[in-house]
Design an enzyme around this catalytic site. Structure first.
Site, PDB file in Angstrom:
ATOM      1  N   CYS A 147       0.864  -1.188   0.000  1.00 43.25           N
ATOM      2  CA  CYS A 147       0.000   0.000   0.000  1.00 43.25           C
ATOM      3  C   CYS A 147       0.898   1.235   0.000  1.00 43.25           C
ATOM      4  O   CYS A 147       2.071   1.159   0.331  1.00 43.25           O
ATOM      5  CB  CYS A 147      -0.952   0.006   1.191  1.00 43.25           C
ATOM      6  SG  CYS A 147      -0.166  -0.219   2.781  1.00 43.25           S
ATOM      7  N   CYS A 226       1.285  -7.396   8.731  1.00 43.15           N
ATOM      8  CA  CYS A 226       0.659  -6.590   7.700  1.00 43.15           C
ATOM      9  C   CYS A 226      -0.676  -6.099   8.230  1.00 43.15           C
ATOM     10  O   CYS A 226      -1.515  -6.894   8.653  1.00 43.15           O
ATOM     11  CB  CYS A 226       0.451  -7.384   6.409  1.00 43.15           C
ATOM     12  SG  CYS A 226      -0.441  -6.453   5.135  1.00 43.15           S
ATOM     13  N   GLN A 351     -14.667 -10.300  -3.930  1.00 44.60           N
ATOM     14  CA  GLN A 351     -14.246  -8.970  -3.506  1.00 44.60           C
ATOM     15  C   GLN A 351     -13.380  -9.098  -2.255  1.00 44.60           C
ATOM     16  O   GLN A 351     -13.694  -9.875  -1.354  1.00 44.60           O
ATOM     17  CB  GLN A 351     -15.454  -8.080  -3.220  1.00 44.60           C
ATOM     18  CG  GLN A 351     -16.341  -7.846  -4.427  1.00 44.60           C
ATOM     19  CD  GLN A 351     -15.680  -7.006  -5.510  1.00 44.60           C
ATOM     20  OE1 GLN A 351     -14.633  -6.386  -5.297  1.00 44.60           O
ATOM     21  NE2 GLN A 351     -16.290  -6.978  -6.684  1.00 44.60           N
ATOM     22  N   PHE A 380     -20.868 -10.063 -16.374  1.00 44.23           N
ATOM     23  CA  PHE A 380     -19.707 -10.388 -15.539  1.00 44.23           C
ATOM     24  C   PHE A 380     -20.226 -10.775 -14.147  1.00 44.23           C
ATOM     25  O   PHE A 380     -19.797 -10.222 -13.131  1.00 44.23           O
ATOM     26  CB  PHE A 380     -18.723  -9.223 -15.449  1.00 44.23           C
ATOM     27  CG  PHE A 380     -18.172  -8.787 -16.775  1.00 44.23           C
ATOM     28  CD1 PHE A 380     -17.110  -9.459 -17.372  1.00 44.23           C
ATOM     29  CD2 PHE A 380     -18.716  -7.696 -17.455  1.00 44.23           C
ATOM     30  CE1 PHE A 380     -16.604  -9.052 -18.599  1.00 44.23           C
ATOM     31  CE2 PHE A 380     -18.216  -7.280 -18.675  1.00 44.23           C
ATOM     32  CZ  PHE A 380     -17.160  -7.956 -19.255  1.00 44.23           C
ATOM     33  N   ASN A 385     -22.616 -12.597  -6.958  1.00 44.33           N
ATOM     34  CA  ASN A 385     -22.545 -11.598  -5.897  1.00 44.33           C
ATOM     35  C   ASN A 385     -23.642 -10.544  -6.013  1.00 44.33           C
ATOM     36  O   ASN A 385     -24.193 -10.091  -4.996  1.00 44.33           O
ATOM     37  CB  ASN A 385     -21.165 -10.931  -5.922  1.00 44.33           C
ATOM     38  CG  ASN A 385     -20.922  -9.997  -4.759  1.00 44.33           C
ATOM     39  OD1 ASN A 385     -21.055 -10.374  -3.597  1.00 44.33           O
ATOM     40  ND2 ASN A 385     -20.561  -8.754  -5.056  1.00 44.33           N
ATOM     41  N   GLU A 404     -21.361 -14.674 -17.623  1.00 40.85           N
ATOM     42  CA  GLU A 404     -19.985 -14.654 -17.111  1.00 40.85           C
ATOM     43  C   GLU A 404     -19.085 -15.418 -18.077  1.00 40.85           C
ATOM     44  O   GLU A 404     -19.497 -16.423 -18.658  1.00 40.85           O
ATOM     45  CB  GLU A 404     -19.962 -15.286 -15.720  1.00 40.85           C
ATOM     46  CG  GLU A 404     -18.621 -15.730 -15.205  1.00 40.85           C
ATOM     47  CD  GLU A 404     -17.654 -14.586 -14.981  1.00 40.85           C
ATOM     48  OE1 GLU A 404     -16.458 -14.777 -15.254  1.00 40.85           O
ATOM     49  OE2 GLU A 404     -18.096 -13.521 -14.530  1.00 40.85           O
ATOM     50  N   ASP A 452     -20.312  -5.347 -14.092  1.00 35.44           N
ATOM     51  CA  ASP A 452     -19.176  -5.272 -13.168  1.00 35.44           C
ATOM     52  C   ASP A 452     -17.949  -5.859 -13.868  1.00 35.44           C
ATOM     53  O   ASP A 452     -17.518  -6.974 -13.567  1.00 35.44           O
ATOM     54  CB  ASP A 452     -19.506  -6.044 -11.882  1.00 35.44           C
ATOM     55  CG  ASP A 452     -18.380  -5.978 -10.853  1.00 35.44           C
ATOM     56  OD1 ASP A 452     -17.492  -5.123 -10.991  1.00 35.44           O
ATOM     57  OD2 ASP A 452     -18.395  -6.802  -9.917  1.00 35.44           O
ATOM     58  N   CYS A 478     -13.631  -1.001 -11.272  1.00 30.15           N
ATOM     59  CA  CYS A 478     -12.393  -0.949 -10.494  1.00 30.15           C
ATOM     60  C   CYS A 478     -11.334  -0.112 -11.204  1.00 30.15           C
ATOM     61  O   CYS A 478     -10.162  -0.142 -10.830  1.00 30.15           O
ATOM     62  CB  CYS A 478     -11.867  -2.356 -10.209  1.00 30.15           C
ATOM     63  SG  CYS A 478     -11.576  -3.357 -11.675  1.00 30.15           S
TER      64      CYS A 478
END
Length: 523
Positions: A147, A226, A351, A380, A385, A404, A452, A478
Site C-alpha cells: 500500500c 501486515c 471482492q 460479468f 454476488n 460470465e 461489473d 475498479c
C-alpha cells in the site's frame, strides 16, 4: 508471483514524516487538476540509473498537487533554485514524490530519472505539513509495496479518489452526474481477504521472507506483520516465516496464495475459514508436510499444496472430517441484508473487502430501483454476488440472467442460487467481448442491467449494449479511466448519468473502486 531475488530490507527515512501532528481532515480540492502519473514500465529505473542515484543528495521541493495515484507532484525551480540542487536545465521538469501531500515542503530522495520526469521519496517534511497527514499504522510502510497512502487520513484519501473520478468523467466524457453519492466506507485496516504473498529463504540471515514486494522492486520486503491483510493472516506472518525456515525444503517454497471467508461452523468446512495454497518448486518430504499439517490444524486453516499449474493444487487432510472427494474445500461469505450465504473455493474471484462488498451490493440494488416482476441482466456475474440480491428484489414473478466468461464461475453462481432457495435466475457462460445479442437469453427484454467488468472495462459491450434496451444501468468499476471511457459511449447511446460515487474497497492504496447509474433519456 515468485520473486526473482531477495535482500535485506529495513525501514528507511521515508517514514520519518510520521511524527507530524495529525489534524482535522479537510476536503481535497476537487477543482485542482490532477496529474497523470507515468506508466509502471517507465517508473522502473534501470540498474544504471539506480547506481547513479544511490549516493545522490536529497533535494528540497514544494508539492503543488497530486497525481492520480496519490503521489505528490513538484516542479524543479518552483520555490527553490540552483543552490538548492535545482539545476537550471531541469527547471520546469516534473517530479512525482511518494509520501508527500499538497502544500508541503519536503526533502526528496530521487529514485528514478527520465528525460521528461523524475520520481522520488519524501524522506522528511521540512515545512507546512498538510493537515490531512496521518501516522501510518504499519511499521513497514514506506518499504513494502502493498500500500502507498497510509501517511494520509483515510477520509481525505476517499475524497481524493472521488475527485479523480470526477476529473476523468469530465475529461473523457465531458460528463458530471446529476447526483454525487456519499462514499461507501467499510473496514480500512485488516480488510484484505485475498492475496498472493511471495516467499524467499535468505541463507545469510537463516530466515524466510514472506510478504509483498518492495515498492518498484522485485525484492521481497522484510515483513513481520501486515495491517492491510485480514488479521487472521496479517499477524501470523512472523509465525509463517518461522515455520518455513524450519522446513527441509525451505528454499523451495515460492508463494503462498491465501483466501479467507467468514466462520460458519454449521456448514461443511465452515470452521476452517482461512485457506492457504503453498506453492513449492520440488516435492515436499513427509516431515515437511507433517510440520505444515500441525501448524495449519492448530489454527483451523485449510492446507493446499501446489507443485505446478492450477490443476496440481491438492488439499491436504488435517482431520478425519476433511472431505477430499473434491479438489477444494469450501469458504463462505454472507450478505445478511438479503439472507444470502455464498460458497466459494480458494481460487475463485471474490471482492477482497467483505465489509465494503455488503454495502456495495445494497447500493447497486438500491440504484437500480427494482420492482417485483422486472427482468434484470447481470454481466460479468461471477459467482452471483449481485445476481442473487437482485433476484430477491424482483421476486418470483421477476427474473435475473447472469452472464460470465468463466464456465466454472457460472456453475458456482447456479449452485449458490440453489443453496439459497432462489429459483428465478439463469446463468450462462459467454465471451462478453463478442456480440451475444443473438442468444436466446438475450432476446427476452430487460428492464435493468448491472455490469461489473474487469479493469479493462466493457468497451466491446458498449458497442452492442443498446440492443438490450434496458431503462436503467448500474456500472461497478475498479478502474475510473475505463468507466469514464464507457460513460462517453453510454451518453452517446441516449443514456443520462444520474449518479456516481466511489467505494473504499482498497483503503491506503491508489486503487479506485467506483459506481455509476445511467438512465435512458425519454425520446
Amino acid at each position: 508471483m515468485q520473486p526473482t531475488d531477495s535482500k535485506t530490507s529495513t525501514a528507511t527515512d521515508a517514514t520519518s514524516q510520521n511524527n507530524v501532528t495529525q489534524a482535522n481532515v479537510t476536503q481535497t480540492n476537487v477543482t485542482q487538476k490532477i496529474a497523470i502519473p507515468p506508466s509502471k514500465k517507465k517508473s522502473k529505473p534501470s540498474s544504471k540509473t539506480r547506481r547513479r542515484l544511490k549516493d545522490a543528495e536529497p533535494i528540497p521541493f514544494t508539492v503543488d498537487r497530486l497525481s492520480h495515484d496519490g503521489r505528490g507532484v513538484a516542479i524543479y525551480g518552483n520555490s527553490f533554485g540552483v543552490d538548492d540542487g535545482h539545476a537550471e536545465d531541469k527547471h520546469g521538469k516534473t517530479v512525482f514524490v511518494s509520501f508527500a501531500l499538497p502544500g508541503e515542503s519536503a526533502l526528496v530522495k530521487i529514485t528514478n530519472s527520465r528525460a521528461s520526469f523524475e520520481e522520488g521519496d519524501a524522506i522528511s517534511i521540512t515545512a507546512n505539513p498538510n493537515p490531512e497527514r496521518a501516522v501510518p499504522p504499519c511499521p513497514h510502510f514506506g518499504v513494502c509495496g502493498g500500500c502507498n497512502l497510509q501517511h494520509w487520513e483515510p477520509e481525505a484519501q476517499i475524497n481524493f479518489k472521488q475527485s479523480v473520478l470526477a476529473e476523468m468523467l469530465m475529461h473523457q466524457a465531458n460528463a458530471e452526474p446529476d447526483n454525487w453519492l456519499a462514499p461507501v466506507v467499510g473496514d480500512r485496516l485488516g480488510y484484505r481477504t485475498k492475496a498472493r504473498l511471495g516467499v524467499r529463504y535468505v541463507v545469510k540471515k537463516e530466515t524466510a521472507l514472506v510478504g509483498f514486494r518492495e515498492r518498484s522492486s522485485n525484492f521481497l520486503a522484510e515483513l513481520n506483520e501486515c495491517h492491510i491483510l485480514d488479521p487472521r493472516i496479517g499477524f501470523e506472518i512472523e509465525n509463517l516465516k518461522t515455520l518455513i525456515s524450519t522446513l527441509e525444503s525451505r528454499d523451495k517454497i515460492a508463494q503462498l496464495e491465501l483466501a479467507m471467508g467468514e466462520e460458519l461452523p454449521e456448514l461443511p468446512d465452515g470452521n476452517q475459514p482461512v485457506a492457504l495454497i503453498v506453492r513449492h518448486l520440488e516435492p515436499l518430504s513427509d516431515a515437511d508436510i507433517d510440520k505444515l499439517k500441525a501448524f495449519f490444524a492448530a489454527r483451523n486453516w485449510q492446507l493446499y499444496l501446489q507443485s505446478k499449474g492450477a490443476d496440481s493444487i491438492q488439499r491436504i487432510a488435517l482431520t478425519d472430517a476433511d472431505d477430499l472427494s473434491e479438489q477444494f474445500g469450501r469458504l463462505y461469505y454472507q450478505l445478511p441484508e438479503y439472507d444470502l450465504t455464498f460458497e466459494f473455493i480458494p481460487t475463485d474471484f471474490t471482492q477482497v473487502n467483505l465489509s465494503v462488498n455488503r454495502q456495495m451490493t445494497k447500493l447497486a440494488c438500491d440504484l437500480l430501483d427494482l420492482k417485483a416482476g422486472e427482468r434484470v441482466l447481470d454481466l460479468f456475474s461471477g459467482l452471483g454476488n449481485f445476481s442473487l440480491p437482485l433476484a430477491r428484489l424482483v421476486g418470483e414473478t421477476g427474473s435475473v440472467v447472469g452472464v460470465e466468461g468463466s464456465e466454472a464461475m457460472t456453475e458456482r453462481a447456479a449452485d449458490n442460487a440453489r443453496r439459497n432457495g432462489i429459483n428465478n435466475t439463469e446463468f450462462y457462460s459467454q465471451d462478453l467481448t463478442k456480440d451475444c445479442t443473438d442468444k436466446p437469453w438475450a432476446n427476452q427484454g430487460f428492464d435493468a442491467l448491472l455490469i461489473d467488468p474487469p479493469r479493462s472495462g466493457a468497451w466491446e459491450i458498449m458497442q452492442y449494449l443498446p440492443k438490450f434496451n434496458a431503462e436503467r444501468i448500474v456500472y461497478v468499476s475498479c478502474n475510473p479511466a475505463t468507466l469514464a471511457r464507457d460513460t462517453k459511449a453510454l451518453l452517446e447511446q441516449g443514456y443520462r448519468l444520474t449518479h456516481a460515487g466511489v467505494m473504499d474497497m482498497f483503503c491506503h492504496t491508489g486503487h479506485v473502486e467506483s459506481i455509476a447509474r445511467f438512465e435512458k433519456v425519454a425520446v
